[in-house]
Design a protein around this motif. Sequence first.
Motif, mmCIF file in Angstrom:
data_model
loop_
_atom_site.group_PDB
_atom_site.id
_atom_site.type_symbol
_atom_site.label_atom_id
_atom_site.label_comp_id
_atom_site.label_asym_id
_atom_site.label_seq_id
_atom_site.Cartn_x
_atom_site.Cartn_y
_atom_site.Cartn_z
ATOM 1 N N ALA A 14 0.671 -0.672 -0.468
ATOM 2 C CA ALA A 14 -0.241 0.141 -0.093
ATOM 3 C C ALA A 14 0.844 1.427 0.223
ATOM 4 C CB ALA A 14 -0.644 0.272 1.124
ATOM 5 N N PHE A 21 2.717 9.393 -5.464
ATOM 6 C CA PHE A 21 1.978 10.003 -5.395
ATOM 7 C C PHE A 21 2.558 11.912 -5.200
ATOM 8 C CE2 PHE A 21 -1.866 9.688 -7.934
ATOM 9 C CZ PHE A 21 -2.259 7.623 -7.592
ATOM 10 N N TYR A 66 0.508 26.991 -20.623
ATOM 11 C CA TYR A 66 -0.818 26.356 -21.482
ATOM 12 C C TYR A 66 -1.645 27.477 -22.110
ATOM 13 C CZ TYR A 66 -5.198 23.821 -21.328
ATOM 14 O OH TYR A 66 -6.512 23.283 -22.004
ATOM 15 N N VAL A 68 -4.884 28.108 -23.278
ATOM 16 C CA VAL A 68 -6.240 27.500 -23.564
ATOM 17 C C VAL A 68 -7.100 27.710 -25.163
ATOM 18 C CG1 VAL A 68 -8.360 27.171 -22.617
ATOM 19 C CG2 VAL A 68 -6.221 28.175 -21.106
ATOM 20 N N ASP B 57 -4.411 -4.475 10.296
ATOM 21 C CA ASP B 57 -4.062 -3.669 8.223
ATOM 22 C C ASP B 57 -4.675 -4.543 7.750
ATOM 23 O OD1 ASP B 57 -2.274 -5.819 7.658
ATOM 24 O OD2 ASP B 57 -0.642 -4.602 7.344
ATOM 25 N N GLN B 59 -3.801 -4.187 2.867
ATOM 26 C CA GLN B 59 -3.174 -3.483 2.275
ATOM 27 C C GLN B 59 -4.252 -3.052 1.197
ATOM 28 O OE1 GLN B 59 0.329 -2.637 2.381
ATOM 29 N NE2 GLN B 59 -0.098 -3.550 4.448
ATOM 30 N N GLU B 62 -6.138 0.067 1.538
ATOM 31 C CA GLU B 62 -5.036 1.641 1.896
ATOM 32 C C GLU B 62 -4.890 2.053 0.451
ATOM 33 O OE1 GLU B 62 -2.570 2.785 4.601
ATOM 34 O OE2 GLU B 62 -3.983 1.408 6.387
ATOM 35 N N ILE B 63 -4.432 0.992 -1.053
ATOM 36 C CA ILE B 63 -4.179 1.426 -1.759
ATOM 37 C C ILE B 63 -5.376 1.559 -2.708
ATOM 38 C CG2 ILE B 63 -4.024 0.114 -3.662
ATOM 39 C CD1 ILE B 63 -2.031 -1.557 -2.657
ATOM 40 N N THR B 66 -5.843 5.360 -1.179
ATOM 41 C CA THR B 66 -4.972 6.372 -1.662
ATOM 42 C C THR B 66 -4.921 7.015 -2.939
ATOM 43 O OG1 THR B 66 -2.884 5.183 -0.181
ATOM 44 C CG2 THR B 66 -2.274 6.575 -2.251
ATOM 45 N N ILE B 67 -4.896 6.296 -3.849
ATOM 46 C CA ILE B 67 -4.953 6.599 -5.670
ATOM 47 C C ILE B 67 -6.551 7.144 -5.271
ATOM 48 C CG2 ILE B 67 -5.459 5.216 -7.244
ATOM 49 C CD1 ILE B 67 -3.704 3.365 -7.014
ATOM 50 N N ALA B 70 -5.942 10.675 -4.680
ATOM 51 C CA ALA B 70 -5.198 11.679 -5.520
ATOM 52 C C ALA B 70 -5.906 11.932 -6.699
ATOM 53 C CB ALA B 70 -4.333 10.569 -5.601
ATOM 54 N N ARG B 82 -6.971 24.771 -16.021
ATOM 55 C CA ARG B 82 -7.510 25.365 -17.317
ATOM 56 C C ARG B 82 -8.488 26.411 -17.944
ATOM 57 N NH1 ARG B 82 -12.325 25.045 -19.074
ATOM 58 N NH2 ARG B 82 -12.355 25.768 -20.646
ATOM 59 N N TYR B 85 -5.518 29.337 -16.237
ATOM 60 C CA TYR B 85 -4.815 29.872 -17.633
ATOM 61 C C TYR B 85 -5.713 30.494 -18.620
ATOM 62 C CZ TYR B 85 -0.510 28.107 -16.098
ATOM 63 O OH TYR B 85 0.734 27.529 -15.944
ATOM 64 N N LEU B 86 -7.271 30.445 -18.439
ATOM 65 C CA LEU B 86 -8.288 30.999 -19.401
ATOM 66 C C LEU B 86 -7.972 33.000 -18.799
ATOM 67 C CD1 LEU B 86 -10.462 30.277 -21.610
ATOM 68 C CD2 LEU B 86 -11.231 30.263 -19.949
ATOM 69 N N ASP B 88 -6.199 34.897 -17.155
ATOM 70 C CA ASP B 88 -5.610 35.389 -17.814
ATOM 71 C C ASP B 88 -4.915 35.950 -18.440
ATOM 72 O OD1 ASP B 88 -2.482 34.097 -16.052
ATOM 73 O OD2 ASP B 88 -4.651 35.768 -14.943
ATOM 74 N N GLU B 89 -5.801 35.343 -20.305
ATOM 75 C CA GLU B 89 -5.210 35.476 -21.405
ATOM 76 C C GLU B 89 -5.714 36.910 -22.144
ATOM 77 O OE1 GLU B 89 -6.227 31.669 -23.333
ATOM 78 O OE2 GLU B 89 -5.123 31.305 -23.094
ATOM 79 N N ILE B 90 -4.726 37.379 -22.718
ATOM 80 C CA ILE B 90 -4.477 38.502 -23.157
ATOM 81 C C ILE B 90 -5.797 38.649 -24.609
ATOM 82 C CG2 ILE B 90 -3.327 40.343 -24.475
ATOM 83 C CD1 ILE B 90 -0.335 38.150 -24.630
ATOM 84 N N ARG B 151 -10.853 46.142 -21.296
ATOM 85 C CA ARG B 151 -9.722 45.598 -19.634
ATOM 86 C C ARG B 151 -10.219 46.954 -19.067
ATOM 87 N NH1 ARG B 151 -5.240 48.220 -22.983
ATOM 88 N NH2 ARG B 151 -4.429 46.090 -22.955
#
Lengths: 82, 230
Positions: A14, A21, A66, A68, B57, B59, B62-63, B66-67, B70, B82, B85-86, B88-90, B151
């Motif tokens: 585990a 990660f 990145y 978009v 325990d 295993q 626990e796997i 965890t996965i 994440a 995404r 970033y969008l 911030d685009e000029i 702007r």
Amino acid sequence: MLGTVSKQLRSHPALIPLFVFIGGGCVMCAAYLARLGICSPEVSWNRNGNPEPWNKLAPTYQYKFYAVNLDYSKLKKEGPDY
Amino acid sequence: MAHPSQLGLQDAASPVMEELLHFHDHALMIVLLISTLVLYIIVSMVSTKLTNKYILDSQEIEIVWTILPAVILILIALPSLRILYLMDEINDPHLTIKAMGHQWYWSYEYTDYEDLGFDSYMVPTQDLVPGQFRLLETDHRMVVPMESPIRVLVSAEDVLHSWAVPALGVKMDAVPGRLNQTAFIVSRPGVFYGQCSEICGANHSFMPIVVEAVPLVHFENWSSLMLEDA
């Protein structure tokens, strides 16, 4: 030390996703810092050869990681030519 | 604009705000699913008569736990980045407006073509006309053409303020001595309200922002009228 770790991993599989990660996170942090040092237009490592890198940016230079919706190749220079 | 007992975000009036709305729905759905699962587990743990004293325990579980978290976090992070970033685009704005924060009003300057500037004070409650909104209306609205990238350069003349319009998904701090830039496109005509979002003194709650989006022809008429009045 690697021997101990791999022995423990065999009896506690585990821990493998944990290593994946956390390791991935560390790699991404290091990559970000490296990118800042290498690609940031405000960083100059060579004061004689590359004194003001921010003055060399073309309007089509993609400075963000990145894109978009933005086609950088279509951007034009704003402002006067010196 | 906001309405009484509103729970969610205001209806979007700009493409960025639409993206933010959908992302909020996505993140909230994930949060609700996780909370429901956790609540169910708590209730079932607390209400069972079974006891087991010999598991030390596991295993496999626990796997899984965890996965799975994440993966869920990655599923939240990718759309979030995404949109970041969008935002911030000029976007090659058609118009630049300067919004200057004062104690306790905003002033707007449209200096692209002519010198147009005016102050925008809150309408006091006793001067409201039926149909107007308390603490949100101003004497002069910031009129913008719709469906055009705008702007806004935000700064302040005295203390910190913040220029925010939730329906457009825009908030930018007004810092004295600093010019901050934000941009938006208003997708539909309408009147959009916001309030100063950085504590700035006694009347911080009484310096609202009103953006009125109109077709370009109406915007041109308005700016001609404002220039004549000035």
